[in-house]
Scaffold this motif. Structure first.
Motif, PDB file in Angstrom:
ATOM      1  N   GLN A 101       0.845  -1.164  -0.047  1.00 50.06           N
ATOM      2  CA  GLN A 101       0.152  -0.143   0.088  1.00 50.06           C
ATOM      3  C   GLN A 101       0.881   1.030  -0.108  1.00 50.06           C
ATOM      4  O   GLN A 101       0.334   2.210  -0.351  1.00 50.06           O
ATOM      5  CB  GLN A 101      -1.062   0.105   1.210  1.00 50.06           C
ATOM      6  CG  GLN A 101      -0.319   0.230   2.596  1.00 50.06           C
ATOM      7  CD  GLN A 101      -1.116   0.045   3.765  1.00 50.06           C
ATOM      8  OE1 GLN A 101      -1.934  -1.107   3.824  1.00 50.06           O
ATOM      9  NE2 GLN A 101      -1.004   0.869   4.665  1.00 50.06           N
ATOM     10  N   ASP A 102       2.017   1.279   0.377  1.00 44.45           N
ATOM     11  CA  ASP A 102       3.025   2.282   0.708  1.00 44.45           C
ATOM     12  C   ASP A 102       3.777   2.239  -0.842  1.00 44.45           C
ATOM     13  O   ASP A 102       3.972   3.442  -1.432  1.00 44.45           O
ATOM     14  CB  ASP A 102       4.095   2.083   1.637  1.00 44.45           C
ATOM     15  CG  ASP A 102       3.184   2.273   2.735  1.00 44.45           C
ATOM     16  OD1 ASP A 102       2.390   2.747   3.165  1.00 44.45           O
ATOM     17  OD2 ASP A 102       3.733   1.659   3.858  1.00 44.45           O
ATOM     18  N   VAL A 103       4.382   1.237  -1.222  1.00 42.16           N
ATOM     19  CA  VAL A 103       5.238   1.248  -2.334  1.00 42.16           C
ATOM     20  C   VAL A 103       4.646   1.199  -3.771  1.00 42.16           C
ATOM     21  O   VAL A 103       5.235   1.705  -4.974  1.00 42.16           O
ATOM     22  CB  VAL A 103       6.209   0.072  -2.025  1.00 42.16           C
ATOM     23  CG1 VAL A 103       5.890  -1.011  -2.504  1.00 42.16           C
ATOM     24  CG2 VAL A 103       7.536   0.179  -3.009  1.00 42.16           C
ATOM     25  N   VAL A 104       3.461   0.360  -3.709  1.00 47.31           N
ATOM     26  CA  VAL A 104       2.918   0.159  -5.016  1.00 47.31           C
ATOM     27  C   VAL A 104       2.624   1.502  -5.941  1.00 47.31           C
ATOM     28  O   VAL A 104       2.888   1.738  -7.032  1.00 47.31           O
ATOM     29  CB  VAL A 104       1.924  -0.956  -5.033  1.00 47.31           C
ATOM     30  CG1 VAL A 104       1.270  -1.106  -6.357  1.00 47.31           C
ATOM     31  CG2 VAL A 104       2.447  -2.190  -5.047  1.00 47.31           C
ATOM     32  N   PRO A 105       1.825   2.333  -5.187  1.00 50.26           N
ATOM     33  CA  PRO A 105       1.262   3.626  -5.824  1.00 50.26           C
ATOM     34  C   PRO A 105       2.612   4.306  -6.560  1.00 50.26           C
ATOM     35  O   PRO A 105       2.463   4.650  -7.700  1.00 50.26           O
ATOM     36  CB  PRO A 105       0.399   4.294  -4.939  1.00 50.26           C
ATOM     37  CG  PRO A 105      -0.040   3.221  -3.859  1.00 50.26           C
ATOM     38  CD  PRO A 105       1.233   2.120  -3.950  1.00 50.26           C
ATOM     39  N   PRO A 106       3.815   4.708  -5.682  1.00 52.73           N
ATOM     40  CA  PRO A 106       4.682   5.310  -6.534  1.00 52.73           C
ATOM     41  C   PRO A 106       5.123   4.579  -7.516  1.00 52.73           C
ATOM     42  O   PRO A 106       5.743   5.095  -8.442  1.00 52.73           O
ATOM     43  CB  PRO A 106       5.530   5.742  -5.080  1.00 52.73           C
ATOM     44  CG  PRO A 106       5.319   5.110  -4.173  1.00 52.73           C
ATOM     45  CD  PRO A 106       3.710   4.798  -4.247  1.00 52.73           C
ATOM     46  N   LEU A 107       5.453   3.458  -7.239  1.00 47.34           N
ATOM     47  CA  LEU A 107       6.311   2.576  -8.278  1.00 47.34           C
ATOM     48  C   LEU A 107       5.220   2.420  -9.496  1.00 47.34           C
ATOM     49  O   LEU A 107       6.011   2.534 -10.821  1.00 47.34           O
ATOM     50  CB  LEU A 107       6.167   0.995  -7.862  1.00 47.34           C
ATOM     51  CG  LEU A 107       6.795   0.097  -8.723  1.00 47.34           C
ATOM     52  CD1 LEU A 107       8.078   0.447  -9.349  1.00 47.34           C
ATOM     53  CD2 LEU A 107       7.015  -1.313  -8.246  1.00 47.34           C
ATOM     54  N   LEU A 108       4.137   2.379  -9.484  1.00 53.59           N
ATOM     55  CA  LEU A 108       3.289   2.565 -10.612  1.00 53.59           C
ATOM     56  C   LEU A 108       3.321   3.924 -11.324  1.00 53.59           C
ATOM     57  O   LEU A 108       3.623   3.972 -12.698  1.00 53.59           O
ATOM     58  CB  LEU A 108       1.834   2.553 -10.329  1.00 53.59           C
ATOM     59  CG  LEU A 108       1.383   0.946 -10.018  1.00 53.59           C
ATOM     60  CD1 LEU A 108      -0.096   1.007  -9.290  1.00 53.59           C
ATOM     61  CD2 LEU A 108       1.396  -0.164 -11.058  1.00 53.59           C
ATOM     62  N   GLN A 109       3.698   4.778 -10.579  1.00 52.67           N
ATOM     63  CA  GLN A 109       3.879   6.531 -11.300  1.00 52.67           C
ATOM     64  C   GLN A 109       5.191   6.380 -11.872  1.00 52.67           C
ATOM     65  O   GLN A 109       5.102   6.975 -13.179  1.00 52.67           O
ATOM     66  CB  GLN A 109       3.769   7.397 -10.187  1.00 52.67           C
ATOM     67  CG  GLN A 109       2.288   7.678  -9.672  1.00 52.67           C
ATOM     68  CD  GLN A 109       2.380   8.661  -8.519  1.00 52.67           C
ATOM     69  OE1 GLN A 109       2.875   8.445  -7.371  1.00 52.67           O
ATOM     70  NE2 GLN A 109       1.812   9.632  -8.840  1.00 52.67           N
ATOM     71  N   SER A 110       6.194   5.911 -11.215  1.00 57.32           N
ATOM     72  CA  SER A 110       7.484   5.689 -12.049  1.00 57.32           C
ATOM     73  C   SER A 110       7.307   5.076 -13.442  1.00 57.32           C
ATOM     74  O   SER A 110       8.149   5.373 -14.431  1.00 57.32           O
ATOM     75  CB  SER A 110       8.622   5.093 -11.252  1.00 57.32           C
ATOM     76  OG  SER A 110       8.487   3.874 -10.900  1.00 57.32           O
ATOM     77  N   MET A 111       6.872   3.867 -13.282  1.00 50.55           N
ATOM     78  CA  MET A 111       6.581   3.008 -14.654  1.00 50.55           C
ATOM     79  C   MET A 111       5.752   3.968 -15.560  1.00 50.55           C
ATOM     80  O   MET A 111       6.313   3.934 -16.723  1.00 50.55           O
ATOM     81  CB  MET A 111       5.881   1.753 -14.264  1.00 50.55           C
ATOM     82  CG  MET A 111       6.682   0.760 -13.502  1.00 50.55           C
ATOM     83  SD  MET A 111       5.946  -0.622 -12.634  1.00 50.55           S
ATOM     84  CE  MET A 111       5.750  -1.558 -14.189  1.00 50.55           C
ATOM     85  N   LEU A 112       4.882   4.569 -15.206  1.00 48.33           N
ATOM     86  CA  LEU A 112       4.119   5.234 -16.245  1.00 48.33           C
ATOM     87  C   LEU A 112       5.030   6.406 -16.930  1.00 48.33           C
ATOM     88  O   LEU A 112       4.952   6.643 -18.053  1.00 48.33           O
ATOM     89  CB  LEU A 112       2.666   5.892 -15.728  1.00 48.33           C
ATOM     90  CG  LEU A 112       1.533   4.743 -15.184  1.00 48.33           C
ATOM     91  CD1 LEU A 112       0.675   5.488 -14.368  1.00 48.33           C
ATOM     92  CD2 LEU A 112       1.110   4.306 -16.694  1.00 48.33           C
ATOM     93  N   VAL A 113       5.921   7.289 -15.997  1.00 47.52           N
ATOM     94  CA  VAL A 113       6.588   8.162 -16.525  1.00 47.52           C
ATOM     95  C   VAL A 113       7.437   7.773 -17.385  1.00 47.52           C
ATOM     96  O   VAL A 113       8.011   8.376 -18.569  1.00 47.52           O
ATOM     97  CB  VAL A 113       7.329   8.692 -15.273  1.00 47.52           C
ATOM     98  CG1 VAL A 113       8.408   9.633 -15.749  1.00 47.52           C
ATOM     99  CG2 VAL A 113       6.463   9.892 -14.509  1.00 47.52           C
ATOM    100  N   LEU A 114       8.070   6.550 -17.268  1.00 49.85           N
ATOM    101  CA  LEU A 114       8.905   5.744 -18.050  1.00 49.85           C
ATOM    102  C   LEU A 114       8.504   5.115 -19.205  1.00 49.85           C
ATOM    103  O   LEU A 114       9.071   4.370 -20.093  1.00 49.85           O
ATOM    104  CB  LEU A 114       9.880   4.781 -17.139  1.00 49.85           C
ATOM    105  CG  LEU A 114      10.719   5.426 -16.008  1.00 49.85           C
ATOM    106  CD1 LEU A 114      11.245   4.403 -15.457  1.00 49.85           C
ATOM    107  CD2 LEU A 114      11.809   6.198 -16.860  1.00 49.85           C
TER     108      LEU A 114
END
Length: 266
Positions: A101-114
């Motif tokens: 719940q802490d790590v997945v949302p920003p991880l998804l954001q980084s993947m979208l940016v890339l």
């Protein structure tokens, strides 16, 4: 000057920051680590990303396998526009036991940016209609944007609408705005951005997105919004770049050049 467009708002303007309550309650954190985390969270809230980076790296020297520290460092790197390093830290945080719940949302954001659209869909499958949790909403939101950028309009709309049914927040509404604009539905986009601003009237991300929508019909109104954002957030790169583009489009080239000089001096 490069046109920002709506692809610039793939992750909105900020990264999803784990809640202080969640990360500080993590049993793997020693008292010293908790001090680093608390100080880093305060620095992030104050917009001092350089200090937050120093604190988190110092914490990792003491506790190199701490998932919370890796996660927060990933968030700071994402806020600092370094999505490649952010994804690395966030994945490491997940391996080292950070809560999804802490790590997945920003991880998804980084993947979208890339632009890792296929990886988003493959690595984070549809959570299913019975899952009404906050994490499911984040995954559906990311999947919606991945579908949209892959040209799958129906699945993009279906996924984002399911996400908003679970959690109707500013970030979800701004993703809905982006999808509407990329599907050439500016009227729908304005409806959703106004809903986001009703939830958070001074939200800089929502205000900049509204400015981007207005840019095509009322450049002066768009500029006024952007300048109001800069009054509150004078070092916002997104706002500064948006202002430069609008000044150029309005023929105010001298003012645009002054703004370019300001950006280069940051």
């Amino acid at each position: 000057i490069i046109n920002l467009g709506f692809s610039a708002f793939t992750t909105t303007v900020h990264a999803d920051i784990p809640s202080a309550t969640s990360v500080l309650r993590n049993s793997q954190n020693s008292p010293q680590t908790k001090k680093f985390i608390a100080s880093a969270l305060q620095a992030i809230r104050n917009g001092n990303l350089s200090l937050a980076t120093i604190l988190l790296k110092n914490g990792l020297r003491l506790d190199p396998d701490n998932g919370t520290l890796h996660t927060l460092l990933g968030v700071v790197l994402l806020e600092s526009y370094d999505a490649v390093k952010a994804e690395h830290e966030l994945r490491q945080g997940r391996l080292d036991g950070a809560k999804d719940q802490d790590v997945v949302p920003p991880l998804l954001q980084s993947m979208l940016v890339l632009k890792e659209w296929t990886d988003v869909l493959d690595q984070f499958p549809d959570p299913g209609s019975s899952d009404k949790g906050s994490l499911a909403a984040s995954i559906l939101r990311a999947r919606a944007l991945a579908y949209q950028f892959m040209g799958d309009d129906p699945n993009a709309v279906s996924s984002i609408d399911r996400s908003l049914t679970i959690r109707r927040d500013v970030d979800g509404l701004l993703a809905r705005v982006q999808i509407a604009m990329l599907q050439s539905r500016p009227s729908d986009a304005m409806t959703y951005v106004n809903q986001a601003l009703a939830l958070s009237p001074n939200n800089p991300s929502a205000l900049l997105v509204k400015s981007e929508i207005l840019r095509y019909s009322d450049k002066k109104a768009a500029l006024a919004i952007t300048e109001n954002v800069l009054k509150a957030y004078p070092h916002s790169i997104n706002a500064l770049l948006a202002r430069i583009e609008l000044l150029l489009e309005l023929g105010r080239n001298d003012e645009a050049q002054q703004s370019v000089d300001s950006v280069l001096s940051l």
